[in-house]
Scaffold this motif. Structure first.
Motif, PDB file in Angstrom:
ATOM      1  N   LEU A   1      -5.434   8.536  -5.131  1.00 42.71           N
ATOM      2  CA  LEU A   1      -5.384   7.091  -5.348  1.00 42.71           C
ATOM      3  C   LEU A   1      -6.591   6.352  -4.778  1.00 42.71           C
ATOM      4  CD1 LEU A   1      -1.625   6.476  -4.493  1.00 42.71           C
ATOM      5  CD2 LEU A   1      -2.672   6.363  -6.762  1.00 42.71           C
ATOM      6  N   GLY A   2      -7.240   6.937  -3.776  1.00 44.30           N
ATOM      7  CA  GLY A   2      -8.325   6.219  -3.109  1.00 44.30           C
ATOM      8  C   GLY A   2      -7.798   4.969  -2.423  1.00 44.30           C
ATOM      9  N   ASN A   3      -6.529   5.044  -2.005  1.00 45.82           N
ATOM     10  CA  ASN A   3      -5.850   3.885  -1.436  1.00 45.82           C
ATOM     11  C   ASN A   3      -4.758   4.412  -0.513  1.00 45.82           C
ATOM     12  OD1 ASN A   3      -4.042   1.697  -1.022  1.00 45.82           O
ATOM     13  ND2 ASN A   3      -4.648   0.777  -2.972  1.00 45.82           N
ATOM     14  N   SER A   4      -4.723   3.967   0.722  1.00 42.92           N
ATOM     15  CA  SER A   4      -3.761   4.502   1.683  1.00 42.92           C
ATOM     16  C   SER A   4      -2.517   3.642   1.859  1.00 42.92           C
ATOM     17  CB  SER A   4      -4.442   4.715   3.039  1.00 42.92           C
ATOM     18  OG  SER A   4      -4.920   3.491   3.538  1.00 42.92           O
ATOM     19  N   THR A   5      -2.292   2.670   0.993  1.00 41.90           N
ATOM     20  CA  THR A   5      -1.120   1.813   1.158  1.00 41.90           C
ATOM     21  C   THR A   5       0.118   2.422   0.515  1.00 41.90           C
ATOM     22  OG1 THR A   5      -1.458   0.554  -0.892  1.00 41.90           O
ATOM     23  CG2 THR A   5      -2.577  -0.266   1.096  1.00 41.90           C
ATOM     24  N   GLY A   6       1.261   2.137   1.122  1.00 39.72           N
ATOM     25  CA  GLY A   6       2.530   2.563   0.552  1.00 39.72           C
ATOM     26  C   GLY A   6       2.750   1.939  -0.814  1.00 39.72           C
ATOM     27  N   GLU A   7       2.279   0.716  -0.988  1.00 40.32           N
ATOM     28  CA  GLU A   7       2.443   0.024  -2.272  1.00 40.32           C
ATOM     29  C   GLU A   7       1.763   0.791  -3.404  1.00 40.32           C
ATOM     30  OE1 GLU A   7       1.673  -4.256  -4.485  1.00 40.32           O
ATOM     31  OE2 GLU A   7       0.806  -3.929  -2.504  1.00 40.32           O
ATOM     32  N   ALA A   8       0.583   1.362  -3.139  1.00 35.10           N
ATOM     33  CA  ALA A   8      -0.129   2.120  -4.175  1.00 35.10           C
ATOM     34  C   ALA A   8       0.684   3.338  -4.597  1.00 35.10           C
ATOM     35  CB  ALA A   8      -1.506   2.544  -3.669  1.00 35.10           C
ATOM     36  N   LYS A   9       1.284   4.021  -3.631  1.00 35.17           N
ATOM     37  CA  LYS A   9       2.115   5.179  -3.969  1.00 35.17           C
ATOM     38  C   LYS A   9       3.382   4.735  -4.693  1.00 35.17           C
ATOM     39  CE  LYS A   9       0.220   8.549  -0.836  1.00 35.17           C
ATOM     40  NZ  LYS A   9       0.451   9.664   0.057  1.00 35.17           N
ATOM     41  N   ALA A  10       3.967   3.629  -4.270  1.00 39.75           N
ATOM     42  CA  ALA A  10       5.174   3.117  -4.926  1.00 39.75           C
ATOM     43  C   ALA A  10       4.889   2.739  -6.378  1.00 39.75           C
ATOM     44  CB  ALA A  10       5.714   1.912  -4.158  1.00 39.75           C
TER      45      ALA A  10
ATOM     46  N   ALA B   1       3.853   9.710   6.148  1.00 43.15           N
ATOM     47  CA  ALA B   1       3.854   8.319   6.613  1.00 43.15           C
ATOM     48  C   ALA B   1       5.157   7.638   6.224  1.00 43.15           C
ATOM     49  CB  ALA B   1       2.669   7.555   6.033  1.00 43.15           C
ATOM     50  N   LEU B   2       5.964   7.281   7.208  1.00 45.10           N
ATOM     51  CA  LEU B   2       7.252   6.638   6.953  1.00 45.10           C
ATOM     52  C   LEU B   2       7.080   5.357   6.137  1.00 45.10           C
ATOM     53  CD1 LEU B   2      10.288   6.685   7.350  1.00 45.10           C
ATOM     54  CD2 LEU B   2       9.956   5.500   9.539  1.00 45.10           C
ATOM     55  N   SER B   3       5.987   4.625   6.371  1.00 46.90           N
ATOM     56  CA  SER B   3       5.761   3.380   5.619  1.00 46.90           C
ATOM     57  C   SER B   3       5.620   3.676   4.119  1.00 46.90           C
ATOM     58  CB  SER B   3       4.520   2.651   6.126  1.00 46.90           C
ATOM     59  OG  SER B   3       3.375   3.493   6.011  1.00 46.90           O
TER      60      SER B   3
ATOM     61  N   VAL C   1       7.071   6.286   2.536  1.00 43.74           N
ATOM     62  CA  VAL C   1       8.403   6.670   2.075  1.00 43.74           C
ATOM     63  C   VAL C   1       9.254   5.426   1.856  1.00 43.74           C
ATOM     64  CG1 VAL C   1      10.522   7.919   2.708  1.00 43.74           C
ATOM     65  CG2 VAL C   1       8.276   8.934   3.176  1.00 43.74           C
ATOM     66  N   LYS C   2       9.186   4.481   2.794  1.00 47.35           N
ATOM     67  CA  LYS C   2       9.969   3.240   2.669  1.00 47.35           C
ATOM     68  C   LYS C   2       9.516   2.437   1.439  1.00 47.35           C
ATOM     69  CE  LYS C   2      11.331   2.583   7.473  1.00 47.35           C
ATOM     70  NZ  LYS C   2      11.183   1.761   8.691  1.00 47.35           N
ATOM     71  N   ALA C   3       8.213   2.359   1.214  1.00 43.03           N
ATOM     72  CA  ALA C   3       7.683   1.602   0.068  1.00 43.03           C
ATOM     73  C   ALA C   3       8.158   2.207  -1.240  1.00 43.03           C
ATOM     74  CB  ALA C   3       6.150   1.552   0.106  1.00 43.03           C
ATOM     75  N   VAL C   4       8.128   3.526  -1.336  1.00 45.72           N
ATOM     76  CA  VAL C   4       8.582   4.204  -2.560  1.00 45.72           C
ATOM     77  C   VAL C   4      10.080   4.013  -2.733  1.00 45.72           C
ATOM     78  CG1 VAL C   4       8.895   6.472  -3.643  1.00 45.72           C
ATOM     79  CG2 VAL C   4       6.676   5.831  -2.697  1.00 45.72           C
ATOM     80  N   LYS C   5      10.845   4.131  -1.657  1.00 47.14           N
ATOM     81  CA  LYS C   5      12.297   3.957  -1.735  1.00 47.14           C
ATOM     82  C   LYS C   5      12.653   2.547  -2.193  1.00 47.14           C
ATOM     83  CE  LYS C   5      16.545   4.487   0.880  1.00 47.14           C
ATOM     84  NZ  LYS C   5      17.166   4.800   2.150  1.00 47.14           N
ATOM     85  N   HIS C   6      11.932   1.555  -1.669  1.00 50.27           N
ATOM     86  CA  HIS C   6      12.184   0.163  -2.043  1.00 50.27           C
ATOM     87  C   HIS C   6      11.913  -0.055  -3.522  1.00 50.27           C
ATOM     88  CE1 HIS C   6      12.507  -4.151  -1.697  1.00 50.27           C
ATOM     89  NE2 HIS C   6      11.316  -4.279  -2.230  1.00 50.27           N
TER      90      HIS C   6
END
Length: 167
Positions: A129-138, A158-160, A162-167
C-alpha cells in the motif's frame, strides 16, 4: 454500484473466503530500516522503532526514505507463518493475500521470500500500500468485500490496523 455489480450487498450469496496477512512481524520478518534526514542530521530507524517514533519525527520536520523496505533483508518466518502455510494447504493460494504497508515495489522480494519458505502466494496477491494507516488496510479489505468476498480472515501485528479493518 460500481463495476463489480455490488456483490458485497447481495443477500443469500455463497460463501467466498479469503485470508489476508500483514508481512512484517506477522507472516515474515526482516531487518530493514527507515532512513531519516533533517538538515545534516541522519537517523537509522528499525521497523520495530518506527511505530513509536515515526509520527514524532515527522512532526519535527524529518524526511524519510523507506526504499530499504523494497528488499527482504535477513528474512525469517514471522509468528503467523505456520497459519499462512496452513491456509494455503487447506484452501490453496488463490484466495490468500499479503497486505503490507511497504511500497508495491517490495512485492517481488516478499514473493521470493515466501516461496523460499514453502508458502507461495501469487505475486498478484501481494499488495504494497505504501501507507501504514489502518484506514488504508480497511479500505483495501472493503474493496475485497465489494468483489464478493464475505468470509474474511485478517491478521496484522498492529492492533490499530485490526481495529480499523474490523470497524
Amino acid at each position: 454500484m460500481g463495476q463489480n455489480g455490488g456483490k458485497g450487498r447481495k443477500r443469500n450469496k455463497e460463501v467466498r473466503g479469503m485470508s489476508t496477512f500483514d508481512f512484517d512481524k506477522t507472516a515474515g520478518d526482516s531487518q530493514n530500516f527507515i532512513f531519516a534526514t533533517k538538515g545534516k542530521n541522519k537517523k537509522k530507524i528499525s521497523a520495530t522503532e518506527w511505530p513509536v517514533v515515526g509520527e514524532q519525527l515527522r512532526s519535527e520536520g524529518w524526511e524519510f526514505d523507506f526504499t530499504d523496505f523494497n528488499k527482504v533483508t535477513k528474512g525469517k518466518p514471522g509468528p503467523l507463518m505456520p497459519k499462512l502455510k496452513n491456509q494455503i494447504k487447506k484452501f490453496g493460494n488463490k484466495n490468500v493475500f499479503i497486505l503490507t504497508a511497504r511500497a508495491q515495489e517490495s512485492a517481488q522480494a516478499i514473493y521470493d521470500f515466501l516461496k523460499s519458505e514453502g508458502a507461495e502466494v501469487p505475486l498478484k496477491n501481494i499488495t504494497g500500500l505504501g501507507n501504514s494507516t489502518g484506514e488504508a488496510k480497511a479500505m483495501w479489505m472493503l474493496e475485497k468485500f465489494a468483489e464478493g468476498y464475505n468470509d474474511m480472515y485478517f491478521v496484522d501485528d498492529a492492533l490499530s490496523n485490526v481495529k480499523a479493518v474490523k470497524h
